[in-house]
Design an enzyme around this catalytic site. Structure first.
Site, PDB file in Angstrom:
ATOM      1  N   VAL A  11       0.827  -1.208   0.000  1.00 47.31           N
ATOM      2  CA  VAL A  11       0.000   0.000   0.000  1.00 47.31           C
ATOM      3  C   VAL A  11       0.868   1.267   0.000  1.00 47.31           C
ATOM      4  CG1 VAL A  11      -1.605   1.344   1.424  1.00 47.31           C
ATOM      5  CG2 VAL A  11      -2.015  -1.087   1.017  1.00 47.31           C
ATOM      6  N   GLU A 158      -4.128  -5.923  -4.857  1.00 47.86           N
ATOM      7  CA  GLU A 158      -2.801  -6.366  -5.294  1.00 47.86           C
ATOM      8  C   GLU A 158      -2.936  -6.968  -6.689  1.00 47.86           C
ATOM      9  OE1 GLU A 158      -0.828  -8.880  -2.425  1.00 47.86           O
ATOM     10  OE2 GLU A 158      -1.161  -7.399  -0.857  1.00 47.86           O
ATOM     11  N   TYR A 257     -17.314 -16.306  -7.676  1.00 48.31           N
ATOM     12  CA  TYR A 257     -16.638 -17.481  -8.220  1.00 48.31           C
ATOM     13  C   TYR A 257     -16.354 -18.475  -7.101  1.00 48.31           C
ATOM     14  CZ  TYR A 257     -15.759 -14.984 -12.565  1.00 48.31           C
ATOM     15  OH  TYR A 257     -15.909 -14.322 -13.755  1.00 48.31           O
ATOM     16  N   ALA A 258     -16.710 -19.730  -7.334  1.00 47.00           N
ATOM     17  CA  ALA A 258     -16.288 -20.775  -6.395  1.00 47.00           C
ATOM     18  C   ALA A 258     -14.818 -21.070  -6.664  1.00 47.00           C
ATOM     19  CB  ALA A 258     -17.129 -22.027  -6.618  1.00 47.00           C
ATOM     20  N   GLY A 259     -14.105 -21.497  -5.642  1.00 45.93           N
ATOM     21  CA  GLY A 259     -12.680 -21.758  -5.838  1.00 45.93           C
ATOM     22  C   GLY A 259     -12.079 -22.483  -4.661  1.00 45.93           C
ATOM     23  N   CYS A 266      -5.403  -9.575   3.374  1.00 45.74           N
ATOM     24  CA  CYS A 266      -6.502  -8.712   3.848  1.00 45.74           C
ATOM     25  C   CYS A 266      -7.753  -9.465   4.284  1.00 45.74           C
ATOM     26  CB  CYS A 266      -6.836  -7.685   2.779  1.00 45.74           C
ATOM     27  SG  CYS A 266      -5.504  -6.501   2.533  1.00 45.74           S
ATOM     28  N   ARG A 334       0.786 -14.521   1.362  1.00 51.03           N
ATOM     29  CA  ARG A 334       0.215 -14.521   2.711  1.00 51.03           C
ATOM     30  C   ARG A 334      -1.159 -15.206   2.693  1.00 51.03           C
ATOM     31  NH1 ARG A 334       1.458  -8.235   4.346  1.00 51.03           N
ATOM     32  NH2 ARG A 334       1.130  -7.923   2.118  1.00 51.03           N
TER      33      ARG A 334
HETATM   34  N1  LIG Z   1      -1.942  -5.302   0.629  1.00 55.10           N
HETATM   35  C1  LIG Z   1      -3.134  -4.898   0.237  1.00 55.10           C
HETATM   36  O1  LIG Z   1      -3.655  -5.308  -0.798  1.00 55.10           O
HETATM   37  C2  LIG Z   1      -3.894  -3.893   1.059  1.00 55.10           C
HETATM   38  C3  LIG Z   1      -4.999  -3.253   0.490  1.00 55.10           C
HETATM   39  C4  LIG Z   1      -5.685  -2.308   1.255  1.00 55.10           C
HETATM   40  C5  LIG Z   1      -5.298  -2.064   2.557  1.00 55.10           C
HETATM   41  N2  LIG Z   1      -4.229  -2.730   3.093  1.00 55.10           N
HETATM   42  C6  LIG Z   1      -3.836  -2.400   4.462  1.00 55.10           C
HETATM   43  O2  LIG Z   1      -2.720  -1.508   4.388  1.00 55.10           O
HETATM   44  C7  LIG Z   1      -1.814  -1.769   5.460  1.00 55.10           C
HETATM   45  C8  LIG Z   1      -0.446  -2.092   4.911  1.00 55.10           C
HETATM   46  O3  LIG Z   1      -0.547  -3.275   4.156  1.00 55.10           O
HETATM   47  P1  LIG Z   1       0.645  -3.792   3.222  1.00 55.10           P
HETATM   48  O4  LIG Z   1       0.147  -5.005   2.534  1.00 55.10           O
HETATM   49  O5  LIG Z   1       1.158  -2.648   2.438  1.00 55.10           O
HETATM   50  O6  LIG Z   1       1.711  -4.203   4.332  1.00 55.10           O
HETATM   51  P2  LIG Z   1       3.227  -4.657   4.123  1.00 55.10           P
HETATM   52  O7  LIG Z   1       3.481  -5.641   5.182  1.00 55.10           O
HETATM   53  O8  LIG Z   1       3.469  -5.015   2.694  1.00 55.10           O
HETATM   54  O9  LIG Z   1       4.051  -3.325   4.414  1.00 55.10           O
HETATM   55  C9  LIG Z   1       4.118  -2.686   5.642  1.00 55.10           C
HETATM   56  C10 LIG Z   1       5.449  -1.940   5.724  1.00 55.10           C
HETATM   57  O10 LIG Z   1       5.460  -1.117   6.883  1.00 55.10           O
HETATM   58  C11 LIG Z   1       6.785  -1.111   7.400  1.00 55.10           C
HETATM   59  N3  LIG Z   1       6.727  -0.644   8.802  1.00 55.10           N
HETATM   60  C12 LIG Z   1       6.135  -1.244   9.853  1.00 55.10           C
HETATM   61  N4  LIG Z   1       6.272  -0.490  10.948  1.00 55.10           N
HETATM   62  C13 LIG Z   1       6.970   0.623  10.598  1.00 55.10           C
HETATM   63  C14 LIG Z   1       7.419   1.784  11.281  1.00 55.10           C
HETATM   64  N5  LIG Z   1       7.154   1.975  12.586  1.00 55.10           N
HETATM   65  N6  LIG Z   1       8.111   2.707  10.578  1.00 55.10           N
HETATM   66  C15 LIG Z   1       8.369   2.520   9.275  1.00 55.10           C
HETATM   67  N7  LIG Z   1       7.966   1.452   8.570  1.00 55.10           N
HETATM   68  C16 LIG Z   1       7.265   0.512   9.217  1.00 55.10           C
HETATM   69  C17 LIG Z   1       7.242  -2.539   7.219  1.00 55.10           C
HETATM   70  O11 LIG Z   1       8.649  -2.645   7.250  1.00 55.10           O
HETATM   71  C18 LIG Z   1       6.662  -2.862   5.835  1.00 55.10           C
HETATM   72  O12 LIG Z   1       7.568  -2.560   4.794  1.00 55.10           O
HETATM   73  C19 LIG Z   1      -2.458  -2.890   6.280  1.00 55.10           C
HETATM   74  O13 LIG Z   1      -3.218  -2.326   7.313  1.00 55.10           O
HETATM   75  C20 LIG Z   1      -3.352  -3.572   5.279  1.00 55.10           C
HETATM   76  O14 LIG Z   1      -4.441  -4.219   5.893  1.00 55.10           O
HETATM   77  C21 LIG Z   1      -3.512  -3.622   2.366  1.00 55.10           C
END
Ligand SMILES: NC(=O)c1ccc[n+]([C@@H]2O[C@H](COP(=O)([O-])OP(=O)(O)OC[C@H]3O[C@@H](n4cnc5c(N)ncnc54)[C@H](O)[C@@H]3O)[C@@H](O)[C@H]2O)c1
Length: 449
Positions: A11, A158, A257-259, A266, A334
């Site tokens: 994100v 993603e 979709y079934a899968g 998330c 994940r």
């Molecule tokens: N991945 C997705 O598709 C998606 C979509 C929407 C929302 N989200 C939400 O967004 C948030 C982030 O998700 P993500 O998938 O990007 O996570 P991620 O694990 O890919 O990235 C998180 C990053 O934050 C860094 N980090 C953690 N603590 C820190 C700090 N104190 N200072 C600096 N850096 C720090 C980590 O090193 C890591 O690089 C989550 O809450 C997730 O639920 C994710």
């Protein structure tokens, strides 16, 4: 604007790069030295289509940089995004340690008025905690600056994240601060030109909207997966049912979709966290619990089908597996159903020969077993294997050479975890076909003679 983005994951990196791409100056902060070294060397630590080009051109234009120096990044910023992870704790609740640590660090660094935007997915009430954390820190410093906190959940997918960010279906902002809302409206204006996609609301509703969206999507998937199991028993075909059902505009064709079950970083954690929020309020959430229970069961379906087919030949067999990522176009593994299947197969004494276009390295970090071989080409996974299981719908898996598979697999059978193939065609090529909720190719005809 000058922006800081804390957390440079799926994100944070997309947010930072895309906001730089429309002209902002963005500093992305992360505390993971390996990630920073990769980014500073001009490489991207994740697989996300199109992201490398956006990052490269904005780094070259000096609008985008990467650092571990949160203090400097915050001091230059008008707006700071918190985009750190919120992983599940043992009890299913979201772990806010990273979010609150970021909030504290921001408050220790800030020197002038600032807007803090919480982009991470956080339980309802978290922005209030962020505000209180910042307030306490400012008081301790004796500093009189105005720090507003806004919620701005992220809805990108993603595998399509850059496009989703640049062409959002909605931009949700939760704040009761007019100045923060004005600033965020201005920031998002480039994405908001042909129609107003910005929905502003109160902070708690904004936080809740993200969970409601993911829980609804997960519910649709579990609903279809439950019906798929019933369809199989009743001799109906869930794919045909899907077409017939999705044609109703009140239902629509998406996410039915079934899968092999939902995975990813998330849906599983967000449905769990929402259930936990209900628990904390003393409310039963039977529907949300069922969504999870159905998904847990569904992640086992492919294993049951493979072991039902191979029976006592499963131990010692080699299973070809196409797909390790939790969905196509990402390297994210994940909670991927594929990993659960691999673990179950290995535990049953089988060997797995897997292929994924981009997720091999991440899968390898999760499962380190000599019985899991990850190969370079889809084709190589099948040579000498007993059966093939397809679990992630990467484009390159959509039209395989079934006749070749029939002559290569030792016990020619395809387990189609995403209902990609036509059962009759696959069987006509000399393979047994097992889908999810599909009608067998040789089902009885409806003509009475
Ligand atoms: N991945 C997705 O598709 C998606 C979509 C929407 C929302 N989200 C939400 O967004 C948030 C982030 O998700 P993500 O998938 O990007 O996570 P991620 O694990 O890919 O990235 C998180 C990053 O934050 C860094 N980090 C953690 N603590 C820190 C700090 N104190 N200072 C600096 N850096 C720090 C980590 O090193 C890591 O690089 C989550 O809450 C997730 O639920 C994710």
């Amino acid at each position: 604007m000058n922006l800081a983005v804390i957390g440079t994951g799926y994100v944070g990196l997309v947010t930072g790069a895309c906001l730089a791409d429309v002209g902002n100056r963005v500093t992305c902060v992360d505390r993971d030295p390996a990630k920073l070294a990769t980014l500073q060397a001009g490489r991207i630590p994740i697989h996300e289509p199109g992201l490398d080009a956006v990052v490269a051109r904005n780094v070259a234009a000096e609008r985008l940089s990467f650092t571990d120096d949160l203090t400097a990044a915050v001091r230059h910023a008008d707006l700071v995004f918190i985009a750190v992870g919120t992983p599940p704790r043992e009890d299913g609740s979201a772990d806010l340690a990273h979010v609150l640590a970021a909030a504290r660090a921001i408050a220790q660094a800030v020197e002038r008025d600032l807007v803090v935007v919480v982009k991470s997915t956080v339980p309802v009430g978290t922005c209030d905690k962020v505000r209180d954390t910042i307030r306490a820190e400012l008081r301790a410093r004796g500093l009189d600056v105005r720090v507003a906190v806004a919620s701005n959940p992220e809805f990108l997918k993603e595998g399509n994240a850059v496009d989703d960010f640049q062409r959002p279906d909605r931009i949700v902002i939760g704040t009761d601060d007019d100045q923060a809302l004005r600033l965020l409206r201005a920031l998002y204006a480039p994405y908001n030109r042909n129609r107003d996609r910005l929905i502003d609301m109160d902070v708690r509703s904004s936080e809740f909207t993200k969970y409601a969206s993911n829980a609804m999507l997960a519910t649709r998937i579990s609903f279809m997966n439950e019906l798929a199991q019933l369809a199989e028993k009743l001799g109906a075909d869930i794919e045909q049912v899907r077409h017939g059902t999705g044609a109703d505009p009140r239902i629509g064709p998406h996410f039915i979709y079934a899968g092999a079950g939902y995975g990813g970083s998330c849906f599983p954690k967000d449905v769990q966290a929402l259930t936990h929020m209900a628990d904390e309020q003393g409310l039963e959430a039977p529907l949300l619990r069922s969504v999870q229970a159905v998904n847990t069961r569904q992640k086992r379906v492919l294993f049951d089908k493979v072991s039902g087919f191979l029976r006592d030949r499963l131990a010692g067999s080699t299973i070809a597996l196409w797909g390790l990522a939790f969905k196509p176009n990402t390297d994210d593994v994940r909670e991927a159903p594929a990993l659960e299947l691999v673990r179950a197969l290995l535990a049953a004494g089988a060997k797995v020969r897997a292929y994924d276009p981009v997720a091999a390295e991440n899968a390898r970090k999760e499962i380190d077993s000599p019985d899991l071989e990850i190969v370079e080409r889809a084709h190589d996974a099948c040579v000498g294997a007993d059966v093939l299981v397809v679990i992630t719908e990467w484009r390159e898996f959509k039209s395989p050479d079934f006749r070749w598979l029939a002559s290569t697999l030792r016990q020619p059978a395809v387990f189609d975890g995403r209902n990609l193939y036509d059962p009759e065609f696959v069987e006509s090529c000399g393979l047994r076909y097992f889908g999810i909720g599909r009608r067998p190719a040789n089902a009885a005809a409806s003509v009475a003679r």
